[in-house]
Scaffold this active site. Sequence first.
Site, short mmCIF file in Angstrom:
data_model
loop_
_atom_site.label_atom_id
_atom_site.label_comp_id
_atom_site.label_asym_id
_atom_site.label_seq_id
_atom_site.Cartn_x
_atom_site.Cartn_y
_atom_site.Cartn_z
N HIS A 68 0.82 -1.21 0.00
CA HIS A 68 0.00 0.00 0.00
C HIS A 68 0.86 1.26 0.00
O HIS A 68 2.01 1.26 0.44
CB HIS A 68 -0.92 0.00 1.21
CG HIS A 68 -2.03 -1.02 1.09
ND1 HIS A 68 -3.02 -1.11 2.03
CD2 HIS A 68 -2.29 -1.95 0.16
CE1 HIS A 68 -3.86 -2.07 1.67
NE2 HIS A 68 -3.43 -2.61 0.53
N GLU A 70 0.72 3.99 1.80
CA GLU A 70 1.15 4.44 3.11
C GLU A 70 2.36 3.63 3.59
O GLU A 70 3.31 4.18 4.15
CB GLU A 70 0.01 4.29 4.14
CG GLU A 70 -1.24 5.08 3.79
CD GLU A 70 -2.25 4.28 2.97
OE1 GLU A 70 -3.44 4.63 3.03
OE2 GLU A 70 -1.86 3.33 2.26
N CYS A 96 -6.18 1.46 5.38
CA CYS A 96 -6.74 0.19 5.85
C CYS A 96 -6.22 -0.07 7.26
O CYS A 96 -5.36 0.67 7.77
CB CYS A 96 -6.33 -0.95 4.91
SG CYS A 96 -4.58 -1.39 5.01
N CYS A 99 -2.36 -0.57 7.40
CA CYS A 99 -1.65 0.71 7.29
C CYS A 99 -1.85 1.55 8.54
O CYS A 99 -0.92 2.23 8.98
CB CYS A 99 -2.11 1.47 6.05
SG CYS A 99 -1.54 0.72 4.51
#
Length: 143
Positions: A68, A70, A96, A99
Site C-alpha cells: 500500500h 502508506e 486500511c 496501514c
Amino acid sequence: MAIATQVAGRSTCLRRHTGAVLVKDRRILASGYNGTPRGLKHCAEVGCLREQRGIASGTHHELCRGIHAEQNAVIQAALHGIAIEGSTIYTTHEPCSLCAKILINAGVTDIVYGEPYPDPLSAELLGEAGIVPRRVPPAPAEA
C-alpha cells in the site's frame, strides 16, 4: 492532497491507484504509491491475485502482490533515514487497518485522506490511538 494524487499516478495496481505523502513542518519527507515490491513483476504482467480469487475490497490485505501507498511512504522514509514521528500523511484513500497500525507505530499523528475505504477496524484502531483522520474530498476535475 494534489501531490498525493499525482504520486498515485505512479501506481502499478490494476484495481485502485493510491498515493501518499508524509509531511512535517510544511516539508515533504517521503512519498509512496501502491504497487509490487521492487524487482518483482507488476500485476499488469502476471494478473491481479485479488481479482483471480474474488477477494472483496477492504478484506484480506495480505493476499496481494502489492504494498500500500502508506506502507511504501514509511518504507521510503526508513530506507533514507528520515524520521517521520509527529508527521502528517496525506493519502488519496483512507488507510486500511494494516496501514493504520503501521502509521500508529511510526508515530504519524495526523491523517488526511480523500476517499473512504471499507475497513471499520482502521477507524477503531486510529481512534484508540487518539488519531482522528480528516477527509478532504478531491477537488472536482476541471472541464
